[in-house]
Write an enzyme that holds these catalytic residues in place. Structure first.
Site, PDB file in Angstrom:
ATOM      1  N   LYS A  54      62.918  45.760  32.605  1.00  0.00           N
ATOM      2  CA  LYS A  54      62.606  44.823  31.755  1.00  0.00           C
ATOM      3  C   LYS A  54      63.597  43.869  31.585  1.00  0.00           C
ATOM      4  O   LYS A  54      64.846  44.048  31.585  1.00  0.00           O
ATOM      5  CB  LYS A  54      61.966  45.132  30.474  1.00  0.00           C
ATOM      6  CG  LYS A  54      60.616  46.197  30.651  1.00  0.00           C
ATOM      7  CD  LYS A  54      60.237  46.286  29.095  1.00  0.00           C
ATOM      8  CE  LYS A  54      59.033  47.094  29.129  1.00  0.00           C
ATOM      9  NZ  LYS A  54      58.033  46.357  29.300  1.00  0.00           N
ATOM     10  N   ARG A  89      50.285  54.433  31.735  1.00  0.00           N
ATOM     11  CA  ARG A  89      49.192  54.895  32.143  1.00  0.00           C
ATOM     12  C   ARG A  89      49.328  56.155  33.018  1.00  0.00           C
ATOM     13  O   ARG A  89      48.572  56.873  33.356  1.00  0.00           O
ATOM     14  CB  ARG A  89      48.627  53.715  33.237  1.00  0.00           C
ATOM     15  CG  ARG A  89      49.462  53.077  34.458  1.00  0.00           C
ATOM     16  CD  ARG A  89      48.975  51.730  34.772  1.00  0.00           C
ATOM     17  NE  ARG A  89      49.260  50.773  33.944  1.00  0.00           N
ATOM     18  CZ  ARG A  89      48.968  49.440  34.150  1.00  0.00           C
ATOM     19  NH1 ARG A  89      48.459  49.385  35.280  1.00  0.00           N
ATOM     20  NH2 ARG A  89      49.673  48.587  33.496  1.00  0.00           N
TER      21      ARG A  89
HETATM   22  N1  BES Z   1      55.000  49.284  26.785  1.00  0.00           N
HETATM   23  C1  BES Z   1      54.727  48.126  27.767  1.00  0.00           C
HETATM   24  C2  BES Z   1      53.614  47.032  27.395  1.00  0.00           C
HETATM   25  C3  BES Z   1      53.900  46.315  26.169  1.00  0.00           C
HETATM   26  C4  BES Z   1      54.502  45.123  26.123  1.00  0.00           C
HETATM   27  C5  BES Z   1      53.839  46.885  24.750  1.00  0.00           C
HETATM   28  C6  BES Z   1      54.730  44.094  25.055  1.00  0.00           C
HETATM   29  C7  BES Z   1      54.110  46.074  23.653  1.00  0.00           C
HETATM   30  C8  BES Z   1      54.430  44.828  23.975  1.00  0.00           C
HETATM   31  C9  BES Z   1      54.234  48.557  29.275  1.00  0.00           C
HETATM   32  O1  BES Z   1      54.797  49.932  29.452  1.00  0.00           O
HETATM   33  C10 BES Z   1      54.454  47.734  30.232  1.00  0.00           C
HETATM   34  O2  BES Z   1      55.500  47.704  30.485  1.00  0.00           O
HETATM   35  N2  BES Z   1      53.286  47.271  30.857  1.00  0.00           N
HETATM   36  C11 BES Z   1      53.386  46.287  31.797  1.00  0.00           C
HETATM   37  C12 BES Z   1      52.657  46.666  32.893  1.00  0.00           C
HETATM   38  C13 BES Z   1      52.897  45.689  34.115  1.00  0.00           C
HETATM   39  C14 BES Z   1      53.881  46.393  34.610  1.00  0.00           C
HETATM   40  C15 BES Z   1      51.638  45.928  35.054  1.00  0.00           C
HETATM   41  C16 BES Z   1      53.241  44.923  31.282  1.00  0.00           C
HETATM   42  O3  BES Z   1      52.471  44.561  30.418  1.00  0.00           O
HETATM   43  O4  BES Z   1      54.173  44.024  31.598  1.00  0.00           O
HETATM   44 MN    MN Z   2      56.431  49.628  30.746  1.00  0.00          MN
END
Ligand code: BES
Ligand code: MN
Ligand code: ZN
Length: 503
Positions: A277, A351
């Site tokens: 990230k 997931r």
């Molecule tokens: N934990 C994150 C989602 C999240 C984002 C929670 C912002 C709280 C605030 C999750 O694991 C994630 O990183 N999801 C990705 C999925 C994508 C790679 C398809 C996302 O939402 O960017």
């Molecule tokens: Mn994630």
């Protein structure tokens, strides 16, 4: 802090501060207002007519040494329009009272429960809201900060109520409010303190204290079971993964009656893994176990309030980090259910761990699945920080969750799950891939989960936008909200479910 109900008139309560919620349409003609006017010798109308105070929602006005009241201070709290006053609002207003009382260094306080609700519902909401408002997150400051703790809150009823019913409502509100704050504490903890091992330990300690049966599956157990989707997420971390399983002992499952599994995402830190990230706001990913915390906390509450349905709690817990051992984009793993997954993006880790935990919950006998997770940024884009997203195949549970918001204050909005969305997660090489394209991200994540619940009735709750509150509110501290605890407890204690024999 002690919270107790007393069946006495508010003017007679000897305390540091009496909190009095006031409606916008409150006028001198109404009986409640006349009582207040009499008890304060007209100060309240002076404050109102001078324009010093308007009873808009959450606004407050502190009056010192009110005449004819035994209380040393009177705190007027705006309760908004009377016609819009719900139990969710009563809870918030009780939270405002607790926070303002603390700020005013009051130690013994009283709160007048207004509104046209039963004594049990009012006392439940007021006790819960008081605890919610009183909460401050664990402090790691080494210099002492000056605070004054609330010692006692006496709940008073405006209308005639049965004492034992209000007392029972307060008892439940205390159990649930304590559970919500426990979930908040877990989510507020930094990730170096709250590792998967530490989450499991805290679940075990709190669970056993509440009377739950606690079982922790270790890495070796998961290897034997073939939970390779979960293990792949954990592989980049030095911290061993845990699968927390919580049960309420001593209940023989009734044949044909539903068995619920509550499954919560327990990623104690989500760096994204190899699909790392950006660093901005990455620190918020210490709360990526908020769904897991909600499940653990809800289970501790359910152990003390007999649920209507059999229920198991499961929390798969891992840390998602990049390293030489981490899963890589393009890796293919065989899940616990047997389906193969192409991992396109290691940041779509929630997931993966939920896929194995949901399938495992079915092995344990669950016939209704409810998962709760900080799953997608896409859900935050769709619904912001107001509603959680929900999707699933059990319309009765979805509707129950939607309707319970009037009571719990936890708003949920249903998104669609049409078959056509399945296309986005087709893999050319495995049974399924773990991400779609950029469109409908909250839905395609749910579609992925659906592969692993198959035909079992299921609801998925995405709390990515509501697990944290970024600013202090009049009724709560900033930080973790504990979202989901109330909804889950409400579902398990109040949802009838047609055609299941569940009373
Ligand atoms: N934990 C994150 C989602 C999240 C984002 C929670 C912002 C709280 C605030 C999750 O694991 C994630 O990183 N999801 C990705 C999925 C994508 C790679 C398809 C996302 O939402 O960017
Ligand atoms: Mn994630
Ligand atoms: Zn995550």
């Amino acid at each position: 802090m002690r919270i107790k109900f007393q069946n006495r008139p508010f003017a007679a309560i000897d305390c540091d501060l009496l909190a009095y919620p006031m409606f916008e349409e409150e006028t001198s003609g109404k009986p409640a207002f006349k009582t207040l006017e009499g008890a304060t010798d007209g100060i309240v109308s002076a404050v109102l007519s001078g324009g010093e105070f308007k009873p808009e929602l959450h606004r407050t006005c502190l009056i010192h040494r009110p005449k004819r009241l035994k209380a040393r201070r009177l705190l007027l709290i705006g309760a908004g329009k009377e016609s819009e006053f719900t139990l969710a609002r009563l809870r918030e207003v009780a939270g405002v009272a607790a926070r303002r009382a603390r700020a005013a260094h009051a130690v013994k306080t009283a709160f007048l429960m207004r509104g046209d609700f039963s004594g049990s519902e009012s006392a439940h909401a007021a006790a819960d809201g008081t605890l919610y408002g009183n909460y401050e997150s664990e402090m790691y400051k080494t210099r002492d900060i000056e605070t004054q703790d609330l010692e006692e809150v006496v709940l008073l009823a405006e209308n005639k109520v049965r004492t034992h019913e209000a007392e029972e409502g307060a008892r439940q509100g205390i159990i649930i409010g304590t559970a919500v704050n426990f979930a908040r504490t877990l989510a507020n903890e930094p990730a170096n303190v709250l590792t998967p091992g530490q989450l499991a330990e805290r679940a075990a300690t709190a669970g056993e204290r509440a009377g739950l049966e606690v079982r922790i599956l270790e890495r070796e157990d998961m290897e034997k079971l073939g939970m390779n989707a979960l293990l792949a997420v954990s592989s980049g971390s030095e911290q061993p993964p845990k699968l927390i399983v919580l049960r309420i002992p001593g209940r023989q499952p009734v044949k044909g009656a539903p068995v619920f599994a509550l499954v919560g995402k327990g990623v104690t830190f989500d760096s994204g893994g190899i699909s790392i990230k950006p660093s901005e706001k990455m620190e918020e990913m210490k709360a990526d176990m908020a769904g897991g915390a909600a499940v653990i906390a809800a289970m501790t509450a359910l152990a003390q309030i007999r649920p209507r349905h059999a229920v198991i709690g499961l929390v798969p817990s891992v840390e998602n980090l990049p390293s030489g051992k981490a899963a890589k984009p393009g890796d293919i793993v065989k899940s616990y259910l047997g389906k193969t997954i192409e991992i396109i993006n290691t940041d779509a880790e929630g997931r993966l761990i939920l896929a194995d935990a949901l399938a495992y919950a079915r092995t344990l006998g669950a016939t209704r699945l409810v998962d709760i997770a900080t799953l997608t940024g896409a859900c935050v884009i769709a619904l912001g920080h107001v509603n959680a997203g929900m999707m699933g195949t059990d319309q009765e549970i979805l509707e129950h969750l939607r309707n319970s918001a009037r009571f719990t204050g936890e708003k949920l909005w249903q998104l669609p799950l049409d078959e056509e969305y399945r296309k986005a997660i087709r893999s050319p090489i495995a049974d399924v891939k773990n991400v779609g394209d950029r469109s409908a991200g909250a839905i395609t994540a749910a579609k992925f989960l659906q592969e692993f619940v198959e035909e079992t009735p299921w609801v998925h709750i995405d709390i990515a936008g509501v697990d944290l509150c970024h600013d202090e509110q009049p009724f709560s501290a900033k930080g973790a909200t504990g979202f989901g605890v109330r909804s889950l407890v409400h579902l398990l204690t109040r949802c009838g479910l047609s055609g299941t024999g569940g009373k």
